[in-house]
Design an enzyme around this catalytic site. Structure first.
Site, PDB file in Angstrom:
ATOM      1  N   TYR A 228     -53.471 -41.656  -4.464  1.00 33.25           N
ATOM      2  CA  TYR A 228     -52.940 -41.282  -5.391  1.00 33.25           C
ATOM      3  C   TYR A 228     -53.726 -39.144  -4.514  1.00 33.25           C
ATOM      4  O   TYR A 228     -52.544 -38.304  -4.053  1.00 33.25           O
ATOM      5  CB  TYR A 228     -52.959 -40.828  -6.508  1.00 33.25           C
ATOM      6  CG  TYR A 228     -51.826 -39.708  -6.786  1.00 33.25           C
ATOM      7  CD1 TYR A 228     -50.304 -40.148  -7.494  1.00 33.25           C
ATOM      8  CD2 TYR A 228     -52.764 -38.773  -8.064  1.00 33.25           C
ATOM      9  CE1 TYR A 228     -49.443 -38.866  -7.533  1.00 33.25           C
ATOM     10  CE2 TYR A 228     -51.806 -37.478  -8.873  1.00 33.25           C
ATOM     11  CZ  TYR A 228     -50.079 -37.858  -8.417  1.00 33.25           C
ATOM     12  OH  TYR A 228     -49.386 -37.074  -8.887  1.00 33.25           O
TER      13      TYR A 228
ATOM     14  N   ARG B 284     -61.544 -31.256 -14.294  1.00 32.57           N
ATOM     15  CA  ARG B 284     -61.128 -30.291 -14.936  1.00 32.57           C
ATOM     16  C   ARG B 284     -59.966 -30.315 -16.102  1.00 32.57           C
ATOM     17  O   ARG B 284     -60.256 -29.903 -16.825  1.00 32.57           O
ATOM     18  CB  ARG B 284     -60.881 -28.968 -14.018  1.00 32.57           C
ATOM     19  CG  ARG B 284     -61.647 -27.555 -15.116  1.00 32.57           C
ATOM     20  CD  ARG B 284     -60.995 -26.053 -13.927  1.00 32.57           C
ATOM     21  NE  ARG B 284     -59.640 -26.776 -13.948  1.00 32.57           N
ATOM     22  CZ  ARG B 284     -58.075 -25.940 -12.933  1.00 32.57           C
ATOM     23  NH1 ARG B 284     -58.914 -24.432 -12.613  1.00 32.57           N
ATOM     24  NH2 ARG B 284     -57.464 -26.257 -13.316  1.00 32.57           N
TER      25      ARG B 284
ATOM     26  N   ARG C  70     -50.474 -37.462 -19.756  1.00 31.36           N
ATOM     27  CA  ARG C  70     -50.498 -37.856 -17.687  1.00 31.36           C
ATOM     28  C   ARG C  70     -52.410 -38.889 -17.665  1.00 31.36           C
ATOM     29  O   ARG C  70     -53.006 -37.637 -18.216  1.00 31.36           O
ATOM     30  CB  ARG C  70     -50.448 -36.758 -16.777  1.00 31.36           C
ATOM     31  CG  ARG C  70     -49.398 -36.761 -16.591  1.00 31.36           C
ATOM     32  CD  ARG C  70     -49.034 -35.414 -15.924  1.00 31.36           C
ATOM     33  NE  ARG C  70     -48.031 -34.143 -16.462  1.00 31.36           N
ATOM     34  CZ  ARG C  70     -47.066 -34.856 -15.950  1.00 31.36           C
ATOM     35  NH1 ARG C  70     -46.113 -35.169 -14.646  1.00 31.36           N
ATOM     36  NH2 ARG C  70     -45.959 -34.124 -16.532  1.00 31.36           N
TER      37      ARG C  70
ATOM     38  N   PHE D 217     -58.832 -18.767   4.300  1.00 32.02           N
ATOM     39  CA  PHE D 217     -57.523 -19.449   3.742  1.00 32.02           C
ATOM     40  C   PHE D 217     -57.965 -20.823   3.653  1.00 32.02           C
ATOM     41  O   PHE D 217     -58.069 -21.080   2.597  1.00 32.02           O
ATOM     42  CB  PHE D 217     -56.620 -19.502   4.169  1.00 32.02           C
ATOM     43  CG  PHE D 217     -55.575 -20.616   4.138  1.00 32.02           C
ATOM     44  CD1 PHE D 217     -54.568 -20.076   3.276  1.00 32.02           C
ATOM     45  CD2 PHE D 217     -55.876 -21.880   4.474  1.00 32.02           C
ATOM     46  CE1 PHE D 217     -53.742 -20.971   2.692  1.00 32.02           C
ATOM     47  CE2 PHE D 217     -54.790 -22.700   3.893  1.00 32.02           C
ATOM     48  CZ  PHE D 217     -53.945 -22.106   3.040  1.00 32.02           C
TER      49      PHE D 217
HETATM   50  C1  PS7 Z   1     -49.575 -25.812   1.390  1.00 29.43           C
HETATM   51  C2  PS7 Z   1     -51.083 -23.815   0.819  1.00 29.43           C
HETATM   52  C3  PS7 Z   1     -56.595 -26.058   4.184  1.00 29.43           C
HETATM   53  C4  PS7 Z   1     -57.101 -27.962   5.941  1.00 29.43           C
HETATM   54  C5  PS7 Z   1     -47.338 -27.079  -4.663  1.00 29.43           C
HETATM   55  C6  PS7 Z   1     -54.583 -27.162  -0.085  1.00 29.43           C
HETATM   56  C7  PS7 Z   1     -50.315 -29.862  -6.366  1.00 29.43           C
HETATM   57  C8  PS7 Z   1     -54.964 -29.491  -5.213  1.00 29.43           C
HETATM   58  O1  PS7 Z   1     -52.018 -29.348 -10.483  1.00 29.43           O
HETATM   59  O2  PS7 Z   1     -51.776 -25.695  -8.405  1.00 29.43           O
HETATM   60  O3  PS7 Z   1     -49.567 -28.554 -10.165  1.00 29.43           O
HETATM   61  O4  PS7 Z   1     -51.668 -27.163 -11.426  1.00 29.43           O
HETATM   62  O5  PS7 Z   1     -53.664 -25.959 -10.012  1.00 29.43           O
HETATM   63  C9  PS7 Z   1     -50.619 -25.720  -0.759  1.00 29.43           C
HETATM   64  C10 PS7 Z   1     -56.713 -28.441   2.849  1.00 29.43           C
HETATM   65  C11 PS7 Z   1     -49.365 -28.668  -3.408  1.00 29.43           C
HETATM   66  C12 PS7 Z   1     -54.816 -28.875  -0.991  1.00 29.43           C
HETATM   67  C13 PS7 Z   1     -51.744 -30.447  -4.994  1.00 29.43           C
HETATM   68  C14 PS7 Z   1     -49.758 -26.953  -1.323  1.00 29.43           C
HETATM   69  C15 PS7 Z   1     -56.697 -27.770   1.765  1.00 29.43           C
HETATM   70  C16 PS7 Z   1     -48.103 -29.920  -4.064  1.00 29.43           C
HETATM   71  C17 PS7 Z   1     -53.751 -28.102  -1.976  1.00 29.43           C
HETATM   72  C18 PS7 Z   1     -49.891 -27.104  -2.832  1.00 29.43           C
HETATM   73  C19 PS7 Z   1     -55.515 -28.646   1.273  1.00 29.43           C
HETATM   74  C20 PS7 Z   1     -49.167 -30.911  -4.940  1.00 29.43           C
HETATM   75  C21 PS7 Z   1     -51.994 -27.018  -5.867  1.00 29.43           C
HETATM   76  C22 PS7 Z   1     -54.069 -29.723  -3.295  1.00 29.43           C
HETATM   77  O6  PS7 Z   1     -53.060 -27.640  -7.256  1.00 29.43           O
HETATM   78  O7  PS7 Z   1     -51.446 -27.506  -8.904  1.00 29.43           O
HETATM   79  C23 PS7 Z   1     -50.117 -25.293   0.704  1.00 29.43           C
HETATM   80  C24 PS7 Z   1     -56.705 -27.868   4.309  1.00 29.43           C
HETATM   81  C25 PS7 Z   1     -48.757 -27.622  -3.026  1.00 29.43           C
HETATM   82  C26 PS7 Z   1     -54.014 -27.885  -0.425  1.00 29.43           C
HETATM   83  C27 PS7 Z   1     -49.892 -30.694  -4.864  1.00 29.43           C
HETATM   84  C28 PS7 Z   1     -52.420 -29.297  -5.817  1.00 29.43           C
HETATM   85  C29 PS7 Z   1     -52.890 -28.534  -5.310  1.00 29.43           C
HETATM   86  C30 PS7 Z   1     -53.520 -29.182  -5.242  1.00 29.43           C
HETATM   87  P1  PS7 Z   1     -50.916 -27.999  -9.950  1.00 29.43           P
HETATM   88  P2  PS7 Z   1     -52.694 -26.155  -8.778  1.00 29.43           P
HETATM   89 MN    MN Z   2     -47.830 -33.142 -10.238  1.00 28.18          MN
HETATM   90 MN    MN Z   3     -53.224 -27.010 -12.555  1.00 28.03          MN
END
Ligand code: PS7
Ligand code: MN
Ligand code: MN
Ligand code: MN
Ligand code: MN
Ligand code: MN
Length: 348
Positions: A149, A196, A206, A266
């Site tokens: 997941y 967290r 959930r 970043f």
């Molecule tokens: C394209 C920057 C840097 C190699 C919307 C960044 C939600 C933790 O529970 O907002 O919705 O509040 O707290 C980000 C790897 C993904 C993983 C995943 C895309 C790092 C849709 C972040 C963000 C890879 C599914 C946001 C994964 O947390 O979640 C970009 C390298 C989105 C990264 C989701 C979670 C991200 C997450 P919530 P959060």
């Molecule tokens: Mn989600």
């Molecule tokens: Mn969140």
């Protein structure tokens, strides 16, 4: 040269970014010009997808259909979505999704392909978990289910970002070759977030913690909040933290391979925030009752200090030391946590 109308659309996208992201908006806007728009649009597309995944008021068949076809939606000029529940967080983004699509279609085709590919894989993964065998509350049964997941919702983001970095020429092609490293970058963020957010997610109906872990300590997932299971809850939490610590060596390896300063910042900033959060939640039973967050001042310090690998390693060392000090000999996971810290110490 861009027309005024195009400038306005791009500005709207950055407004959506600032509206929908607490943590990524700043670091995305600091990226080098070549990558900034592509990463911003990647974020907005996935934020749209996640808004559909998170909406518990959507009909399940409709949700699954949308998740599985979202990679095509982003090529449909004029597409908007108004079916979300009125209180769904970030609903506004989908109501104006035509703006995101317009800007997505202006990206280099190479960038579009990376984004569409990851959107397809993530949407299918989310759909698998939203329906079928994972439909029950025990959706995430085994540690393997948990890893899969987290791979779908975060590890794949790591794949896509590495592909964008490589395609931009700002990083070498090599960064996108080692998939396990990119996966760990996402897993470390996602798993820390899932620990967290225990309480917030529980209240939303959930549960993301794998039963293979919490089932060792309590009968029902919500029992972890009960005073009579305090010791069990503490041991369960340390078991979860132990699981996340696994990814730390790979995170540091990935960061050590980066060459471009803006890409480094970043990538590194969210990871140092995560290790700081992990140190804060370890042995902290408050997570079962309320949302805890690192202090604003601490976050600012982390952001300003994450400028190079030496500083990032120092930050990790500091928080690994905090975890080590909080590790108690009476904890059933004491030995395993000591060993995981030992493996990390070879790095720091
Ligand atoms: C394209 C920057 C840097 C190699 C919307 C960044 C939600 C933790 O529970 O907002 O919705 O509040 O707290 C980000 C790897 C993904 C993983 C995943 C895309 C790092 C849709 C972040 C963000 C890879 C599914 C946001 C994964 O947390 O979640 C970009 C390298 C989105 C990264 C989701 C979670 C991200 C997450 P919530 P959060
Ligand atoms: Mn989600
Ligand atoms: Mn969140
Ligand atoms: Mn979400
Ligand atoms: Mn509006
Ligand atoms: Mn969360």
């Amino acid at each position: 040269k861009q027309s005024l109308a195009q400038d306005a659309l791009k500005k709207r996208c950055y407004e959506f970014l600032n509206m929908t992201s607490r943590s990524f908006a700043a670091v995305i806007q600091e990226l080098d010009e070549e990558l900034r728009d592509a990463v911003c649009l990647f974020y907005l597309v996935l934020r749209g997808l996640d808004t559909i995944e998170d909406d518990m008021s959507l009909d399940l068949d409709r949700k699954v259909e949308l998740l599985r076809s979202f990679d095509q939606v982003i090529y449909q000029k004029g597409w908007t979505f108004t079916e979300n529940g009125p209180n769904e967080k970030d609903r506004e983004l989908l109501v104006h999704f035509d703006v995101v699509i317009d800007e997505f279609l202006r990206l280099k085709p190479e960038y579009q392909k990376v984004i569409a590919n990851i959107t397809k894989l993530m949407g299918d993964g989310m759909a698998d978990y939203a329906s079928g065998e994972h439909r029950e509350n025990t959706a995430i049964a085994t540690i393997k289910d948990f890893d899969l997941y987290c791979h779908y919702v975060a590890g794949l983001v790591g794949y896509g970002l590495s592909d964008l970095f490589a395609a931009s020429g700002l990083e070498s092609k090599e960064i996108a070759n080692d998939k396990a490293l990119s996966d760990s970058m996402g897993l470390f963020l996602q798993k820390t977030n899932i620990i967290r957010d225990y309480r917030e997610d529980l209240d939303d109906g959930r549960q993301f913690w794998p039963k293979e872990i919490w089932g060792k300590y309590v009968e029902k997932f919500s029992d972890l909040t009960k005073p009579e299971y305090k010791d069990k809850a503490q041991a369960c939490l340390s078991d979860m933290v132990l699981n996340v610590l696994d990814d730390v060596p790979q995170v540091l390896t990935y960061l050590s391979k980066l060459k471009n300063q803006s890409v480094f910042n970043f990538c590194a900033i969210p990871q140092v925030m995560a290790i700081s959060t992990l140190a804060l939640v370890f042995n902290n039973l408050d997570i079962y009752h309320r949302n805890i967050k690192i202090r604003k001042g601490e976050a600012v310090k982390l952001i300003t200090n994450s400028t190079d690998m030496d500083n990032v390693v120092s930050i990790f060392r500091e928080y690994i030391f905090v975890i080590s000090r909080k590790n108690e000999a009476t904890d059933p996971n004491f030995m395993k946590i000591s060993m995981a810290i030992g493996r990390i110490e070879q790095w720091i």
